[in-house]
Design a protein around this motif. Structure first.
Motif, PDB file in Angstrom:
ATOM      1  N   LYS A   1      10.140  -4.957  -7.371  1.00 51.76           N
ATOM      2  CA  LYS A   1      10.559  -3.645  -6.874  1.00 51.76           C
ATOM      3  C   LYS A   1      10.749  -2.654  -8.010  1.00 51.76           C
ATOM      4  O   LYS A   1      10.311  -1.497  -7.936  1.00 51.76           O
ATOM      5  CB  LYS A   1      11.858  -3.781  -6.071  1.00 51.76           C
ATOM      6  CG  LYS A   1      12.303  -2.491  -5.404  1.00 51.76           C
ATOM      7  CD  LYS A   1      13.534  -2.727  -4.546  1.00 51.76           C
ATOM      8  CE  LYS A   1      13.972  -1.431  -3.862  1.00 51.76           C
ATOM      9  NZ  LYS A   1      15.176  -1.654  -3.000  1.00 51.76           N
TER      10      LYS A   1
ATOM     11  N   THR B   1      -3.611  -8.555   4.605  1.00 53.46           N
ATOM     12  CA  THR B   1      -3.071  -9.754   3.975  1.00 53.46           C
ATOM     13  C   THR B   1      -4.190 -10.547   3.329  1.00 53.46           C
ATOM     14  O   THR B   1      -5.287 -10.656   3.889  1.00 53.46           O
ATOM     15  CB  THR B   1      -2.365 -10.645   5.015  1.00 53.46           C
ATOM     16  OG1 THR B   1      -1.357  -9.894   5.677  1.00 53.46           O
ATOM     17  CG2 THR B   1      -1.722 -11.854   4.353  1.00 53.46           C
TER      18      THR B   1
ATOM     19  N   HIS C   1       0.614  -9.080   0.877  1.00 54.92           N
ATOM     20  CA  HIS C   1       0.357  -8.046   1.883  1.00 54.92           C
ATOM     21  C   HIS C   1       0.676  -6.670   1.287  1.00 54.92           C
ATOM     22  O   HIS C   1       1.800  -6.177   1.404  1.00 54.92           O
ATOM     23  CB  HIS C   1       1.219  -8.293   3.125  1.00 54.92           C
ATOM     24  CG  HIS C   1       0.859  -7.418   4.288  1.00 54.92           C
ATOM     25  ND1 HIS C   1      -0.073  -7.773   5.236  1.00 54.92           N
ATOM     26  CD2 HIS C   1       1.286  -6.182   4.653  1.00 54.92           C
ATOM     27  CE1 HIS C   1      -0.181  -6.816   6.139  1.00 54.92           C
ATOM     28  NE2 HIS C   1       0.627  -5.828   5.808  1.00 54.92           N
TER      29      HIS C   1
ATOM     30  N   ASP D   1       3.517   0.018  -0.959  1.00 51.63           N
ATOM     31  CA  ASP D   1       4.378  -1.072  -0.478  1.00 51.63           C
ATOM     32  C   ASP D   1       3.664  -2.392  -0.718  1.00 51.63           C
ATOM     33  O   ASP D   1       2.434  -2.441  -0.734  1.00 51.63           O
ATOM     34  CB  ASP D   1       4.678  -0.896   1.023  1.00 51.63           C
ATOM     35  CG  ASP D   1       5.610  -1.980   1.561  1.00 51.63           C
ATOM     36  OD1 ASP D   1       6.781  -2.004   1.133  1.00 51.63           O
ATOM     37  OD2 ASP D   1       5.159  -2.789   2.391  1.00 51.63           O
ATOM     38  N   HIS D   2       4.441  -3.457  -0.921  1.00 53.77           N
ATOM     39  CA  HIS D   2       3.817  -4.776  -0.952  1.00 53.77           C
ATOM     40  C   HIS D   2       4.855  -5.832  -0.585  1.00 53.77           C
ATOM     41  O   HIS D   2       6.056  -5.671  -0.816  1.00 53.77           O
ATOM     42  CB  HIS D   2       3.182  -5.070  -2.321  1.00 53.77           C
ATOM     43  CG  HIS D   2       4.070  -5.809  -3.267  1.00 53.77           C
ATOM     44  ND1 HIS D   2       5.184  -5.248  -3.844  1.00 53.77           N
ATOM     45  CD2 HIS D   2       4.003  -7.084  -3.740  1.00 53.77           C
ATOM     46  CE1 HIS D   2       5.763  -6.126  -4.644  1.00 53.77           C
ATOM     47  NE2 HIS D   2       5.077  -7.245  -4.602  1.00 53.77           N
ATOM     48  N   GLN D   3       4.362  -6.894   0.027  1.00 57.51           N
ATOM     49  CA  GLN D   3       5.211  -8.011   0.418  1.00 57.51           C
ATOM     50  C   GLN D   3       4.509  -9.307   0.047  1.00 57.51           C
ATOM     51  O   GLN D   3       3.280  -9.389   0.111  1.00 57.51           O
ATOM     52  CB  GLN D   3       5.470  -7.983   1.927  1.00 57.51           C
ATOM     53  CG  GLN D   3       6.079  -6.697   2.453  1.00 57.51           C
ATOM     54  CD  GLN D   3       5.742  -6.487   3.904  1.00 57.51           C
ATOM     55  OE1 GLN D   3       6.033  -7.331   4.736  1.00 57.51           O
ATOM     56  NE2 GLN D   3       5.102  -5.367   4.223  1.00 57.51           N
ATOM     57  N   THR D   4       5.284 -10.292  -0.340  1.00 56.63           N
ATOM     58  CA  THR D   4       4.737 -11.628  -0.561  1.00 56.63           C
ATOM     59  C   THR D   4       5.451 -12.593   0.386  1.00 56.63           C
ATOM     60  O   THR D   4       6.617 -12.406   0.730  1.00 56.63           O
ATOM     61  CB  THR D   4       4.929 -12.107  -2.009  1.00 56.63           C
ATOM     62  OG1 THR D   4       6.319 -12.021  -2.365  1.00 56.63           O
ATOM     63  CG2 THR D   4       4.100 -11.268  -2.967  1.00 56.63           C
ATOM     64  N   HIS D   5       4.706 -13.602   0.812  1.00 55.28           N
ATOM     65  CA  HIS D   5       5.280 -14.565   1.753  1.00 55.28           C
ATOM     66  C   HIS D   5       4.820 -15.967   1.391  1.00 55.28           C
ATOM     67  O   HIS D   5       3.633 -16.194   1.143  1.00 55.28           O
ATOM     68  CB  HIS D   5       4.851 -14.233   3.185  1.00 55.28           C
ATOM     69  CG  HIS D   5       5.286 -15.251   4.190  1.00 55.28           C
ATOM     70  ND1 HIS D   5       6.602 -15.394   4.580  1.00 55.28           N
ATOM     71  CD2 HIS D   5       4.585 -16.192   4.881  1.00 55.28           C
ATOM     72  CE1 HIS D   5       6.688 -16.380   5.460  1.00 55.28           C
ATOM     73  NE2 HIS D   5       5.489 -16.875   5.659  1.00 55.28           N
TER      74      HIS D   5
ATOM     75  N   ARG E   1       5.460  -8.278   8.784  1.00 53.66           N
ATOM     76  CA  ARG E   1       4.946  -7.568   7.612  1.00 53.66           C
ATOM     77  C   ARG E   1       4.172  -6.311   8.010  1.00 53.66           C
ATOM     78  O   ARG E   1       4.173  -5.316   7.276  1.00 53.66           O
ATOM     79  CB  ARG E   1       4.063  -8.487   6.763  1.00 53.66           C
ATOM     80  CG  ARG E   1       2.788  -8.964   7.460  1.00 53.66           C
ATOM     81  CD  ARG E   1       2.073 -10.034   6.649  1.00 53.66           C
ATOM     82  NE  ARG E   1       0.806 -10.444   7.222  1.00 53.66           N
ATOM     83  CZ  ARG E   1       0.663 -11.417   8.116  1.00 53.66           C
ATOM     84  NH1 ARG E   1       1.735 -12.085   8.542  1.00 53.66           N
ATOM     85  NH2 ARG E   1      -0.537 -11.742   8.571  1.00 53.66           N
TER      86      ARG E   1
ATOM     87  N   LEU F   1       6.697  -3.606   8.649  1.00 53.59           N
ATOM     88  CA  LEU F   1       7.295  -3.135   7.395  1.00 53.59           C
ATOM     89  C   LEU F   1       6.349  -2.180   6.669  1.00 53.59           C
ATOM     90  O   LEU F   1       6.783  -1.174   6.096  1.00 53.59           O
ATOM     91  CB  LEU F   1       7.639  -4.325   6.497  1.00 53.59           C
ATOM     92  CG  LEU F   1       8.805  -5.210   6.965  1.00 53.59           C
ATOM     93  CD1 LEU F   1       8.940  -6.419   6.055  1.00 53.59           C
ATOM     94  CD2 LEU F   1      10.108  -4.418   7.000  1.00 53.59           C
ATOM     95  N   SER F   2       5.066  -2.493   6.696  1.00 49.31           N
ATOM     96  CA  SER F   2       4.083  -1.604   6.071  1.00 49.31           C
ATOM     97  C   SER F   2       4.043  -0.267   6.803  1.00 49.31           C
ATOM     98  O   SER F   2       3.938   0.793   6.174  1.00 49.31           O
ATOM     99  CB  SER F   2       2.700  -2.253   6.079  1.00 49.31           C
ATOM    100  OG  SER F   2       1.716  -1.335   5.652  1.00 49.31           O
TER     101      SER F   2
ATOM    102  N   ASP G   1       5.872 -13.568  -9.319  1.00 47.96           N
ATOM    103  CA  ASP G   1       5.961 -12.313  -8.574  1.00 47.96           C
ATOM    104  C   ASP G   1       5.974 -11.099  -9.498  1.00 47.96           C
ATOM    105  O   ASP G   1       5.366 -10.074  -9.191  1.00 47.96           O
ATOM    106  CB  ASP G   1       7.215 -12.324  -7.686  1.00 47.96           C
ATOM    107  CG  ASP G   1       7.072 -13.261  -6.498  1.00 47.96           C
ATOM    108  OD1 ASP G   1       5.947 -13.726  -6.249  1.00 47.96           O
ATOM    109  OD2 ASP G   1       8.080 -13.531  -5.820  1.00 47.96           O
TER     110      ASP G   1
END
Length: 470
Positions: free
Chosen positions: A62, A88, A116, A132-136, A165, A168-169, A365
């Motif tokens: 972040k 994704t 993502h 934005d980005h997310q990892t899972h 996700r 959230l995006s 990450d």
């Protein structure tokens, strides 16, 4: 000042030494995206410092991404329409026992994580940056669940599911829309984004203030409020695709379908049909909202070449289409979604992120976030020269960068006035193996990431020579 210093301007990791180190590492990784971290850093002490940096608890994705997002917002401010494209991809680290904290992919033997990101892209396909980005990391596969656990899993709220996700995006796109209410902001997703909870989220945001539009590809053929009699004389709901297929053809759209799955690029011609209908929620979804208006765009390929499957899409959007041209424009927006596939290719083939061996989840990450910025820069330059060929190259390249590339390529001193962006992109592409024949077109991302690696080496050499000889 380097490009990395520009992109990380204002970074705050809680320690000025960490801030400076972040710029050095990003510059090194960006200049040598193909190489390993030790090769990119160029020495034992620099490599050790990089690993210590990624290991620091204050260095989070972040915090790393925030200055890049701020820079992206500045680029967005110059545009009228911005597509927030989300998707994704899986990152496969199978066989790397040193990398702990990896989850399951699609079966027991494959381990890794899911990434993502959401990219801000112009309709002309210039990637402005990551918003934005997310990892899972998947802790358990579905086939490991008991029948009772599978029943409970279906009853989970959207916030508890992996598919959250996509929402959230969309929220990130809405943040952009709120920040720039005078611009058209559109969240773009593929078939996995076809979630009724997604539509509800958009509906609620529209009621409560400024919200982003959305554009997705249909996966589930939805029930509409319209009904018809079946063979038994019962009233049943008409499906969205059925209604769309019976609507008038507005016209035809042509585009080049990119090479994929071993098949070559080819031209596609499609008919276009548009309807606006209310769709109903699935019976399994507990919601107070009974129906939501959507615009459906059905495209069907005609004159499909022998041996090819016809390309047929059903697109859904929150935008109410007023005329034929608007429908064609929105289809082109969906075609711009392909840029995120190129972005993933740059990350994997250009930056070799699936070969990283960083042992811990936090290290991985933080390092992955750095490479995401590197991959964005490559994609940005790949397309920018095509859209703005005649602008001066110094809007994105520093003096030593463009002069070093010019001098090495032309074997003569660089001019005082910067060359055009198009010329600079071609020169970098040629360093990466682009032949620049009339039939070759613009350099692709692979030629660009190889050429940019050489550019950094030339830049360092030129700066050193200038320091010695003036």
């Amino acid at each position: 000042m380097s490009w990395a210093a520009d992109e990380l301007s204002g970074i705050n990791l809680g320690d000025e030494r960490l801030n400076k180190r972040s710029v050095k590492i990003l510059d090194a990784l960006g200049g040598n995206p193909i190489n390993s971290i030790p090769a990119a850093c160029g020495g034992y002490h620099e490599t050790k410092a990089a690993y210590r940096f990624f290991d620091n608890a204050d260095v989070t994705p972040k915090k790393i991404l925030k200055p890049h997002i701020d820079a992206t917002l500045k680029r967005i401010a110059e545009e009228k329409i911005v597509l927030c494209v989300q998707d994704t991809t899986e990152l496969d680290f199978s066989g790397q026992k040193e990398n702990v904290g990896m989850g399951f992919l699609n079966h027991d033997a494959r381990r890794g994580l899911y990434l993502h990101p959401t990219l801000a892209i112009t309709p002309e396909r210039v990637c402005l940056g990551i918003i934005d980005h997310q990892t899972h990391r998947r802790e358990q596969l579905n086939h490991h669940l008991t029948p009772e656990e599978k029943k409970l899993d279906k009853k989970l709220s959207i916030e508890e599911k992996e598919s959250y996700r996509w929402l959230l995006s969309y929220q990130a796109a809405c943040y952009i829309a709120e920040k720039f209410p005078d611009k058209t902001i559109v969240s773009v997703g593929d078939r996995e984004c076809d979630l009724y909870e997604f539509f509800i989220s958009s509906e609620n945001r529209q009621k409560n203030g400024t919200a982003a539009h959305w554009l997705i590809r249909l996966q589930h053929d939805r029930n509409t409020e319209k009904t018809k009699e079946n063979a038994e004389g019962e009233l049943i709901h008409k499906k969205l695709r059925e209604i769309a297929s019976q609507s008038p053809v507005l016209g035809h759209i042509e585009f080049m379908l990119r090479a994929r799955d071993g098949k070559q690029e080819r031209q596609v011609t499609q008919t276009v049909q548009v309807i606006r209908e209310k769709i109903l929620p699935p019976d399994t979804l507990n919601t107070d909202i009974r129906s939501i208006y959507v615009t459906a765009i059905l495209t069907k390929e005609i004159n499909t070449p022998d041996g090819e499957e016809p390309i047929e899409w059903m697109l859904l959007t929150s935008i109410e289409i007023k005329d034929d041209n608007q429908a064609f424009e929105i289809i082109k927006w969906y075609l711009a979604r392909w840029e995120i596939e190129i972005y993933f290719k740059i990350l994997k083939s250009g930056c070799h992120i699936e070969e990283l061996q960083l042992e811990t989840e936090s290290r991985m990450d933080a390092c992955l976030t750095m490479y995401m910025i590197v991959a964005w820069r490559i994609l940005y330059f790949t397309m920018l020269g095509r859209v703005c060929p005649d602008v001066s190259c110094d809007i994105v390249f520093h003096e030593h960068e463009w002069k070093s590339v010019y001098e090495v390529s032309n074997k003569k001193k660089a001019p005082t006035i910067p060359v055009s962006l198009n010329e600079m992109i071609i020169l970098i592409g040629c360093l990466g193996g682009h032949l620049n024949r009339k039939s070759d077109g613009f350099p692709g991302p692979k030629k660009m990431w190889i050429g940019m690696q050489k550019m950094r080496n030339f830049t360092i050499a030129r700066e050193a020579l200038m320091d010695i000889y003036g």
